[in-house]
Scaffold this active site. Structure first.
Site, PDB file in Angstrom:
ATOM      1  N   HIS A  95      -7.705   9.801   4.397  1.00 55.44           N
ATOM      2  CA  HIS A  95      -7.149   8.853   5.347  1.00 55.44           C
ATOM      3  C   HIS A  95      -7.330   9.384   6.776  1.00 55.44           C
ATOM      4  O   HIS A  95      -7.263  10.590   7.002  1.00 55.44           O
ATOM      5  CB  HIS A  95      -5.660   8.618   5.072  1.00 55.44           C
ATOM      6  CG  HIS A  95      -5.420   8.006   3.719  1.00 55.44           C
ATOM      7  ND1 HIS A  95      -5.193   8.782   2.598  1.00 55.44           N
ATOM      8  CD2 HIS A  95      -5.380   6.719   3.311  1.00 55.44           C
ATOM      9  CE1 HIS A  95      -5.008   7.984   1.559  1.00 55.44           C
ATOM     10  NE2 HIS A  95      -5.114   6.739   1.957  1.00 55.44           N
ATOM     11  N   GLY A  96      -7.569   8.461   7.709  1.00 58.43           N
ATOM     12  CA  GLY A  96      -7.738   8.868   9.094  1.00 58.43           C
ATOM     13  C   GLY A  96      -9.212   9.050   9.425  1.00 58.43           C
ATOM     14  O   GLY A  96     -10.101   8.633   8.681  1.00 58.43           O
ATOM     15  N   ASP A 108       0.831  -1.200   0.000  1.00 60.04           N
ATOM     16  CA  ASP A 108       0.000   0.000   0.000  1.00 60.04           C
ATOM     17  C   ASP A 108       0.871   1.258   0.000  1.00 60.04           C
ATOM     18  O   ASP A 108       1.855   1.350   0.740  1.00 60.04           O
ATOM     19  CB  ASP A 108      -0.887  -0.034   1.254  1.00 60.04           C
ATOM     20  CG  ASP A 108      -1.994   0.988   1.241  1.00 60.04           C
ATOM     21  OD1 ASP A 108      -2.411   1.378   0.141  1.00 60.04           O
ATOM     22  OD2 ASP A 108      -2.463   1.369   2.337  1.00 60.04           O
ATOM     23  N   HIS A 109       0.518   2.200  -0.829  1.00 67.97           N
ATOM     24  CA  HIS A 109       1.124   3.546  -0.840  1.00 67.97           C
ATOM     25  C   HIS A 109       2.659   3.512  -0.918  1.00 67.97           C
ATOM     26  O   HIS A 109       3.351   4.129  -0.094  1.00 67.97           O
ATOM     27  CB  HIS A 109       0.703   4.337   0.403  1.00 67.97           C
ATOM     28  CG  HIS A 109      -0.706   4.827   0.339  1.00 67.97           C
ATOM     29  ND1 HIS A 109      -1.123   5.805  -0.543  1.00 67.97           N
ATOM     30  CD2 HIS A 109      -1.798   4.461   1.058  1.00 67.97           C
ATOM     31  CE1 HIS A 109      -2.419   6.026  -0.372  1.00 67.97           C
ATOM     32  NE2 HIS A 109      -2.860   5.223   0.590  1.00 67.97           N
ATOM     33  N   GLY A 139      -9.301   5.636   2.498  1.00 68.91           N
ATOM     34  CA  GLY A 139      -9.966   6.384   3.559  1.00 68.91           C
ATOM     35  C   GLY A 139     -11.338   5.822   3.870  1.00 68.91           C
ATOM     36  O   GLY A 139     -12.295   6.565   4.115  1.00 68.91           O
TER      37      GLY A 139
END
Length: 605
Positions: free
Chosen positions: A173-174, A79-80, A202
């Site tokens: 995200h978060g 991921d990312h 997200g």
């Protein structure tokens, strides 16, 4: 199946996968426990930070080991990643999928790097995800958020050949300080422009109905990370504040279980409710059948629709001798281990002999040694069996006590077909479903309306209830909805009174449908309230008399109609029922319990 192929299939069917990050053994265990319980495919994700913490080889080993025994399927995803070198290392290490995140770079740089990663991934037959637009990351301001433009997305996909695209449509995200408002019209336009699987980052904190709508508009992968960390840590901190325990094996499990509950909820949201089209693909059990011939066609035909079977041995009209049924079942068990199980039965004709209880227990143990997982008692007790004076012997007679005590002591399930449907005590023309009229026309010896001197319906039910009160720890399965098929309220009373009681639906679903004609909501409420206590069964008998293709089609039709009743909400009819009724439209998790989870706990553990 590669993740690329899976996502493409989901794109075509408006389906979706949940992708969950893991950070240690405990969060990984929580994720996999949920996926295993629901038999749902899962994507396991790690970021560079997790790789730095766990080590690349350890992260891969943990994920691959966890997925190895997961029959529903799973994949490991990076991921990312912002580094080509890290992506190359992960592909070499066995990752199934990687994400190159150049979304904060200029469009041209994003295209160039994504195209380079796609070319590299071709050597590994791996999936590649990229991101276009701006999805705020943890610690970044959401004010900078820039939505994905459909035409730009079209060009990006064309230029790079990327397999999946993470889009910016209002998520971040978060955690959110307020309910996020996803631009679903934009999402539909991006789907139309790109024609590839889309990814929603997200996913933490987005309402379930919004997630489900996004799936219908093209999202095929939803990421879950922040909520996993938060759930694990909140529960761990709470436990540590309440206890001085230092044994990590006792401290971590409650936090792991909390993660599992979270992921289970998200999986149910992402998976959505079942449809009629899901019937052949969903793992299921039919816990009430009679495979009475050496030919294994009932097992084979059932496997083709993803059913495992419990076949019940029984002394009944038209059935082979009990010893022959046992031999057939043992042979099927050897040929179809994992897809077949059986329950044994015992004769009662010499029930008054001094050593009858001991010899019956020995017979049960011999059958268990051969593979039997349960014991069946039938309606001949209470409807045929008499003492020397002519008095009917009921199931709560003291002569049965040693056998019941043995079953309790060894936690052996007892399947009880005791009594008959209440229709049995009515004239044929007053019976509520056609199947009862047919059966009691063919077997008048069991049509109690014709035998008013025999025990009444109420006496049959009372004797069974006295047995359960006498042996409260008995693992009892009331076959045929425990002969309380006519009223979900009466059945609910017994399930409340006897916590170890389960029921199967064999040959009584039509009675539930009959009740649904006039009070659909009441029947549905019953299923929702007692979802942990009901198991799907049909009472299909294979005696070899029907030509194979006709038999296959008949049992498939029966089971698909039942599936339609449980999973859909449309108006439907059934051959045995007068009047139209709506399907129950039960949630996926409830259907899974009725068709699989309850059976596994009861018979197949």
């Amino acid at each position: 199946m590669t993740l690329t192929d899976k996502l493409q299939a989901l794109y075509s069917s408006n389906g979706c996968l949940l992708a969950t990050n893991f950070y240690n053994f405990e969060t990984l265990s929580g994720v996999m426990a949920a996926a295993s319980e629901l038999q749902q495919p899962i994507i396991l994700q790690v970021t560079k930070g997790s790789i730095d913490y766990l080590g690349l080889s350890m992260a891969v080993s943990m994920a691959k080991s966890a997925l190895a025994g997961h029959e529903a399927g799973g994949w490991l995803h990076l991921d990312h990643a912002e580094s080509y070198d890290l992506i190359a290392r992960c592909l070499d290490a066995g990752f199934d999928s990687v994400m190159i995140d150049y979304s904060e770079r200029p469009f041209h740089e994003n295209v160039v790097m994504t195209k380079k990663v796609v070319k590299l991934a071709e050597q590994y037959n791996a999936n590649v995800e990229a991101e276009l637009g701006y999805v705020a990351k943890l610690g970044q301001t959401k004010a900078k958020l820039g939505f994905t433009e459909p035409e730009e997305a079209r060009q990006f996909v064309y230029d790079t050949g990327v397999h999946a695209l993470a889009v910016a449509i209002g998520s971040a995200h978060g955690f959110y300080t307020e309910t996020p408002k996803l631009d679903l019209e934009r999402l539909s336009a991006i789907k139309e422009a790109t024609k590839i699987p889309l990814v929603l980052h997200g996913g933490s904190g987005i309402p379930a109905n919004v997630l489900q709508e996004s799936i219908q508009r093209g999202i095929c992968k939803i990421n879950l990370a922040t909520e996993i960390k938060d759930t694990f840590m909140r529960n761990l901190k709470r436990l540590l504040s309440e206890s001085d325990e230092i044994d990590l094996r006792k401290v971590f499990p409650p936090a792991t279980q909390a993660v599992s509950a979270l992921v289970k909820e998200k999986l149910e949201t992402v998976a959505g409710d079942y449809t009629l089209e899901d019937f052949p693909a969903v793992p299921k059990y039919d816990v009430h059948t009679h495979a009475n011939i050496p030919d294994g066609r009932l097992v084979e035909f059932s496997k083709s629709d993803n059913f495992k079977l419990l076949s019940i041995n029984l002394i009944a009209p038209g059935f082979p001798p009990l010893e022959e049924q046992l031999a057939i079942s043992v042979a099927h068990l050897g040929d179809y281990r994992g897809d077949f199980a059986f329950a044994c039965n015992f004769p009662v004709n010499d029930w008054e002999h001094e050593d009858w209880a001991a010899s019956t227990i020995a017979r049960i143990e011999q059958a268990r040694a051969a593979g039997a997982v349960a014991v069946k008692v039938w309606k001949n007790i209470g409807m045929e069996l008499r003492d020397t004076s002519g008095k009917f012997i009921m199931i709560d007679h003291p002569r049965f006590d040693p056998i019941m005590a043995h079953l309790v002591r060894h936690q052996i399930p007892l399947i009880g077909h005791l009594g008959e449907p209440r229709n049995c005590w009515l004239p044929l023309e007053e019976m509520t479903v056609s199947s009862d009229r047919s059966y009691f026309s063919d077997y008048p010896q069991y049509h109690m309306f014709l035998h008013p001197s025999f025990p009444s319906y109420e006496e049959q039910i009372a004797a069974r209830d006295r047995l359960l009160a006498k042996f409260p720890q008995l693992r009892f399965v009331g076959a045929h909805l425990a002969s309380l098929e006519w009223s979900v309220d009466e059945l609910a009373k017994r399930l409340d009174a006897y916590p170890n009681m389960m029921v199967d639906t064999a040959e009584r679903i039509c009675h539930l449908q009959h009740q649904a004609v006039s009070d659909w909501q009441h029947v549905r409420d019953f299923f929702m309230a007692y979802q942990d206590r009901i198991m799907y069964g049909t009472d299909i008998v294979d005696d070899g008399s029907e030509e194979s293709e006709s038999f296959r089609q008949r049992i498939n039709t029966i089971r698909k109609r039942h599936w339609q009743f449980f999973t859909t909400t449309g108006l439907m009819e059934a051959p045995k029922v007068t009047g139209a009724f709506r399907g129950m439209g039960l949630p996926r998790s409830v259907v899974d319990k009725i068709y699989r989870i309850n059976a596994e706990k009861t018979y197949f553990a």
